[in-house]
Design a protein around this motif. Sequence first.
Motif, mmCIF file in Angstrom:
data_model
loop_
_atom_site.group_PDB
_atom_site.id
_atom_site.type_symbol
_atom_site.label_atom_id
_atom_site.label_comp_id
_atom_site.label_asym_id
_atom_site.label_seq_id
_atom_site.Cartn_x
_atom_site.Cartn_y
_atom_site.Cartn_z
ATOM 1 N N SER A 1 -4.861 7.825 -5.372
ATOM 2 C CA SER A 1 -6.253 7.458 -5.649
ATOM 3 C C SER A 1 -6.347 6.113 -6.368
ATOM 4 C CB SER A 1 -6.941 8.543 -6.478
ATOM 5 O OG SER A 1 -6.294 8.696 -7.727
ATOM 6 N N ASP A 2 -5.261 5.655 -6.951
ATOM 7 C CA ASP A 2 -5.245 4.357 -7.615
ATOM 8 C C ASP A 2 -4.829 3.229 -6.665
ATOM 9 O OD1 ASP A 2 -2.752 5.531 -7.430
ATOM 10 O OD2 ASP A 2 -1.990 4.668 -9.292
ATOM 11 N N CYS A 3 -4.713 3.510 -5.375
ATOM 12 C CA CYS A 3 -4.237 2.527 -4.395
ATOM 13 C C CYS A 3 -5.326 2.056 -3.440
ATOM 14 C CB CYS A 3 -3.087 3.123 -3.591
ATOM 15 S SG CYS A 3 -1.714 3.681 -4.594
ATOM 16 N N TYR A 4 -6.566 2.301 -3.773
ATOM 17 C CA TYR A 4 -7.663 1.966 -2.869
ATOM 18 C C TYR A 4 -7.625 0.491 -2.464
ATOM 19 C CZ TYR A 4 -12.290 1.039 -1.059
ATOM 20 O OH TYR A 4 -13.312 0.640 -0.266
ATOM 21 N N ALA B 1 -5.158 -1.670 -2.421
ATOM 22 C CA ALA B 1 -4.002 -2.007 -1.581
ATOM 23 C C ALA B 1 -4.241 -1.553 -0.141
ATOM 24 C CB ALA B 1 -2.741 -1.366 -2.144
ATOM 25 N N PHE B 2 -4.797 -0.354 0.027
ATOM 26 C CA PHE B 2 -5.069 0.135 1.384
ATOM 27 C C PHE B 2 -6.215 -0.637 2.032
ATOM 28 C CE2 PHE B 2 -2.424 3.702 0.174
ATOM 29 C CZ PHE B 2 -1.738 3.946 1.352
ATOM 30 N N LYS B 3 -7.186 -1.045 1.260
ATOM 31 C CA LYS B 3 -8.293 -1.849 1.784
ATOM 32 C C LYS B 3 -7.772 -3.196 2.281
ATOM 33 C CE LYS B 3 -12.679 -3.006 2.335
ATOM 34 N NZ LYS B 3 -12.850 -3.342 3.723
ATOM 35 N N THR B 4 -6.881 -3.812 1.505
ATOM 36 C CA THR B 4 -6.282 -5.090 1.906
ATOM 37 C C THR B 4 -5.485 -4.920 3.195
ATOM 38 O OG1 THR B 4 -6.138 -5.749 -0.412
ATOM 39 C CG2 THR B 4 -4.757 -6.961 1.137
ATOM 40 N N MET B 5 -4.715 -3.818 3.282
ATOM 41 C CA MET B 5 -3.936 -3.548 4.494
ATOM 42 C C MET B 5 -4.873 -3.342 5.691
ATOM 43 S SD MET B 5 -1.356 -0.388 5.347
ATOM 44 C CE MET B 5 -2.676 0.798 5.543
ATOM 45 N N GLN B 6 -5.940 -2.594 5.513
ATOM 46 C CA GLN B 6 -6.888 -2.328 6.594
ATOM 47 C C GLN B 6 -7.559 -3.621 7.059
ATOM 48 O OE1 GLN B 6 -10.101 0.308 5.544
ATOM 49 N NE2 GLN B 6 -10.371 0.952 7.663
ATOM 50 N N ASP B 7 -7.923 -4.487 6.112
ATOM 51 C CA ASP B 7 -8.532 -5.770 6.471
ATOM 52 C C ASP B 7 -7.569 -6.617 7.289
ATOM 53 O OD1 ASP B 7 -10.825 -5.018 5.129
ATOM 54 O OD2 ASP B 7 -10.360 -6.181 3.307
ATOM 55 N N CYS B 8 -6.302 -6.606 6.898
ATOM 56 C CA CYS B 8 -5.297 -7.367 7.649
ATOM 57 C C CYS B 8 -5.163 -6.812 9.063
ATOM 58 C CB CYS B 8 -3.955 -7.322 6.927
ATOM 59 S SG CYS B 8 -2.645 -8.205 7.806
ATOM 60 N N MET B 9 -5.071 -5.494 9.176
ATOM 61 C CA MET B 9 -4.886 -4.871 10.488
ATOM 62 C C MET B 9 -6.085 -5.094 11.404
ATOM 63 S SD MET B 9 -3.014 -1.341 9.552
ATOM 64 C CE MET B 9 -1.306 -1.311 9.025
ATOM 65 N N ALA C 1 0.833 -1.203 0.000
ATOM 66 C CA ALA C 1 0.000 0.000 0.000
ATOM 67 C C ALA C 1 0.870 1.257 0.000
ATOM 68 C CB ALA C 1 -0.934 0.007 1.210
ATOM 69 N N PHE C 2 1.910 1.265 0.825
ATOM 70 C CA PHE C 2 2.770 2.441 0.916
ATOM 71 C C PHE C 2 3.544 2.644 -0.386
ATOM 72 C CE2 PHE C 2 6.255 5.110 2.309
ATOM 73 C CZ PHE C 2 5.604 6.016 3.129
ATOM 74 N N SER C 3 4.021 1.544 -0.970
ATOM 75 C CA SER C 3 4.730 1.639 -2.254
ATOM 76 C C SER C 3 3.803 2.171 -3.332
ATOM 77 C CB SER C 3 5.267 0.269 -2.686
ATOM 78 O OG SER C 3 6.267 -0.165 -1.810
ATOM 79 N N CYS C 4 2.587 1.665 -3.352
ATOM 80 C CA CYS C 4 1.608 2.127 -4.337
ATOM 81 C C CYS C 4 1.415 3.631 -4.210
ATOM 82 C CB CYS C 4 0.285 1.394 -4.149
ATOM 83 S SG CYS C 4 -0.992 1.904 -5.326
ATOM 84 N N PHE C 5 1.248 4.115 -2.985
ATOM 85 C CA PHE C 5 1.053 5.548 -2.768
ATOM 86 C C PHE C 5 2.298 6.339 -3.167
ATOM 87 C CE2 PHE C 5 1.302 9.421 -0.267
ATOM 88 C CZ PHE C 5 0.089 10.007 -0.565
#
Length: 140
Positions: free
Chosen positions: A80-83, A85-93, A66-70
């Motif tokens: 805005s194209d990293c939604y 990746a951040f959703k996957t990270m949030q689900d993991c957390m 997610a951070f790399s994507c951003f």
Amino acid sequence: MPVTFQKGKDTVIFVTKEDHSTPSTVSLPHEESPPGLILRDGSINWSCPCLGGMATGPCGVEFREAFSCFHYSEAEQKGSDCYEAFKTMQDCMAQYPTLYNKNGDEDELENALDTNIEQEGNKDNREVEVKSSSSSSSPS
């Protein structure tokens, strides 16, 4: 004149008062400042203490993606194209609330403080009641 010898990886130098009477001619190399989050080549420094271990925890892979994507995003609105990746990270957390919710929700913190204050207040009231009832029952 100083006496110098090598002892393993170290250089040992013995000097006299006369050696110290003249100003030193030694110049130390200019220290480079430690790298921050972004290295000189533009890549991400995953070992930066500023990441607080996020890159190595149980959701480290998801965080790094997610951070790399951003960081490398070239979208008109950066990231805005990293939604996904951040959703996957949030689900993991969300699977590790005790690890990733260190600061906690502010409402949750306020409720805990209010409950604690109420409990402390009740303790104080009970102590006062016990003290007042025991003092009134004693003979005068």
